[in-house]
Scaffold this motif. Structure first.
Motif, PDB file in Angstrom:
ATOM      1  N   LYS A  52       0.827  -1.211   0.000  1.00 44.91           N
ATOM      2  CA  LYS A  52       0.000   0.000   0.000  1.00 44.91           C
ATOM      3  C   LYS A  52       0.861   1.261   0.000  1.00 44.91           C
ATOM      4  N   ASN A  53       1.990   1.204   0.715  1.00 46.60           N
ATOM      5  CA  ASN A  53       2.793   2.416   0.888  1.00 46.60           C
ATOM      6  C   ASN A  53       4.015   2.473  -0.026  1.00 46.60           C
ATOM      7  N   THR A  54       4.041   1.642  -1.064  1.00 45.68           N
ATOM      8  CA  THR A  54       5.146   1.725  -2.015  1.00 45.68           C
ATOM      9  C   THR A  54       4.566   1.794  -3.428  1.00 45.68           C
ATOM     10  N   VAL A  55       5.336   2.369  -4.319  1.00 46.19           N
ATOM     11  CA  VAL A  55       4.942   2.427  -5.737  1.00 46.19           C
ATOM     12  C   VAL A  55       6.138   1.979  -6.567  1.00 46.19           C
ATOM     13  N   LEU A  56       5.873   1.667  -7.835  1.00 45.30           N
ATOM     14  CA  LEU A  56       6.980   1.411  -8.745  1.00 45.30           C
ATOM     15  C   LEU A  56       7.296   2.722  -9.442  1.00 45.30           C
ATOM     16  N   CYS A  57       8.566   3.060  -9.513  1.00 48.98           N
ATOM     17  CA  CYS A  57       8.998   4.260 -10.232  1.00 48.98           C
ATOM     18  C   CYS A  57       8.604   4.091 -11.700  1.00 48.98           C
ATOM     19  N   SER A  58       7.969   5.098 -12.285  1.00 52.36           N
ATOM     20  CA  SER A  58       7.494   4.950 -13.660  1.00 52.36           C
ATOM     21  C   SER A  58       8.634   5.054 -14.678  1.00 52.36           C
ATOM     22  N   ILE A  59       9.827   5.398 -14.214  1.00 55.19           N
ATOM     23  CA  ILE A  59      10.977   5.471 -15.135  1.00 55.19           C
ATOM     24  C   ILE A  59      11.803   4.179 -15.055  1.00 55.19           C
ATOM     25  N   CYS A  60      12.203   3.797 -13.837  1.00 60.27           N
ATOM     26  CA  CYS A  60      13.125   2.655 -13.710  1.00 60.27           C
ATOM     27  C   CYS A  60      12.450   1.394 -13.150  1.00 60.27           C
ATOM     28  N   ASN A 133      13.078   7.075 -26.186  1.00 57.62           N
ATOM     29  CA  ASN A 133      12.490   8.378 -25.883  1.00 57.62           C
ATOM     30  C   ASN A 133      13.240   9.190 -24.831  1.00 57.62           C
ATOM     31  N   SER A 134      14.423   8.730 -24.454  1.00 54.80           N
ATOM     32  CA  SER A 134      15.156   9.413 -23.397  1.00 54.80           C
ATOM     33  C   SER A 134      15.564  10.826 -23.819  1.00 54.80           C
ATOM     34  N   ALA A 135      15.366  11.791 -22.922  1.00 54.92           N
ATOM     35  CA  ALA A 135      15.752  13.176 -23.200  1.00 54.92           C
ATOM     36  C   ALA A 135      17.278  13.256 -23.333  1.00 54.92           C
ATOM     37  N   VAL A 136      17.967  12.493 -22.484  1.00 55.72           N
ATOM     38  CA  VAL A 136      19.427  12.411 -22.551  1.00 55.72           C
ATOM     39  C   VAL A 136      19.765  11.173 -23.387  1.00 55.72           C
ATOM     40  N   PRO A 137      20.522  11.292 -24.488  1.00 57.98           N
ATOM     41  CA  PRO A 137      20.850  10.093 -25.265  1.00 57.98           C
ATOM     42  C   PRO A 137      21.600   9.068 -24.414  1.00 57.98           C
ATOM     43  N   ILE A 138      21.182   7.803 -24.534  1.00 58.86           N
ATOM     44  CA  ILE A 138      21.807   6.745 -23.725  1.00 58.86           C
ATOM     45  C   ILE A 138      23.167   6.374 -24.326  1.00 58.86           C
ATOM     46  N   LYS A 139      24.201   6.455 -23.493  1.00 57.80           N
ATOM     47  CA  LYS A 139      25.557   6.132 -23.947  1.00 57.80           C
ATOM     48  C   LYS A 139      25.918   4.684 -23.656  1.00 57.80           C
ATOM     49  N   GLU A 140      25.478   4.221 -22.494  1.00 57.48           N
ATOM     50  CA  GLU A 140      25.863   2.857 -22.109  1.00 57.48           C
ATOM     51  C   GLU A 140      24.716   2.134 -21.417  1.00 57.48           C
TER      52      GLU A 140
END
Ligand code: ZN
Length: 205
Positions: A52-60, A133-140
């Motif tokens: 109830k008191n935790t969520v999943l981060c919508s990014i990671c 869709n990352s704002a910062v291009p993924i390098k690694e």
């Protein structure tokens, strides 16, 4: 001996947990009979509030109290390096090692055909979407799944999927954790030094 229903019920619930057999389940239950009611209430409340008191981060997709999680929200973390792990516990293990400054992506499992877990049951589509869709291009992209059969199969699958969306102009480097982790072992149980070394010694995959 007729076991009271309240006791039987708790034993049954303990037995459903990983690594707990009937003997341990009974031992824990009878131990709790000696614990003050206040402490039992706190225990029950902690279990009740767990989801109830935790969520999943919508990014990671790490478990968190907030969305985005503190790691994704941290301006000092390098958003161009994503470390892909199977479980939230792996994030804890790598954070404890202390030398990783990128961000994570939690799959919530590994590909396991014997248990009917395919790529669609994991957060792989979300990872591909995130990379695109990352704002910062993924390098690694560090594939930090366990060096087990399931971990290797998952790493291979993800590497193939990422190569399909590779853009020759902004090539994403795909790496795997370096030597030191025991083959067939579990990341979660690796000591901080080993994990820290494995991260430093990561190699092109
Ligand atoms: Zn996050």
């Amino acid at each position: 001996m007729v076991v009271p229903r309240a006791i039987k019920k708790l034993i049954d619930n303990f037995e459903k947990l990983p690594g707990i057999g009937p003997k341990t389940a009974a031992r824990l239950t009878f131990y709790l009979l000696h614990v003050p009611q206040k402490q039992l209430d706190e225990f029950a409340e902690a279990i009740g509030g767990l989801k109830k008191n935790t969520v999943l981060c919508s990014i990671c997709f790490n478990v968190s109290e907030t969305d985005p999680c503190p790691i994704c929200a941290d301006q000092n973390r390098d958003k161009s390096i994503i470390c892909v792990v199977a479980q939230p516990l792996d994030v804890l293990a790598i954070e404890k090692a202390g030398n990783f400054k990128g961000v994570y992506h939690v799959l919530h499992g590994l590909i396991n055909p014997l248990e009917n877990i395919g790529p669609d049951e994991l957060r792989i589509n979300e990872l591909i979407h995130r990379i695109k869709n990352s704002a910062v291009p993924i390098k690694e992209l560090i594939l930090a799944t366990n060096p087990t059969m399931e971990g290797e199969a998952t790493a291979m699958y993800i590497a193939n999927e990422v190569r399909k969306i590779q853009n020759p102009k902004s090539k994403i480097q795909i790496t795997r954790l370096g030597q030191g982790l025991p083959t067939g072992g579990d990341l979660e149980y690796a000591d901080e030094m080993t994990l820290s070394k494995a991260l430093e010694g990561r190699r092109e995959y």
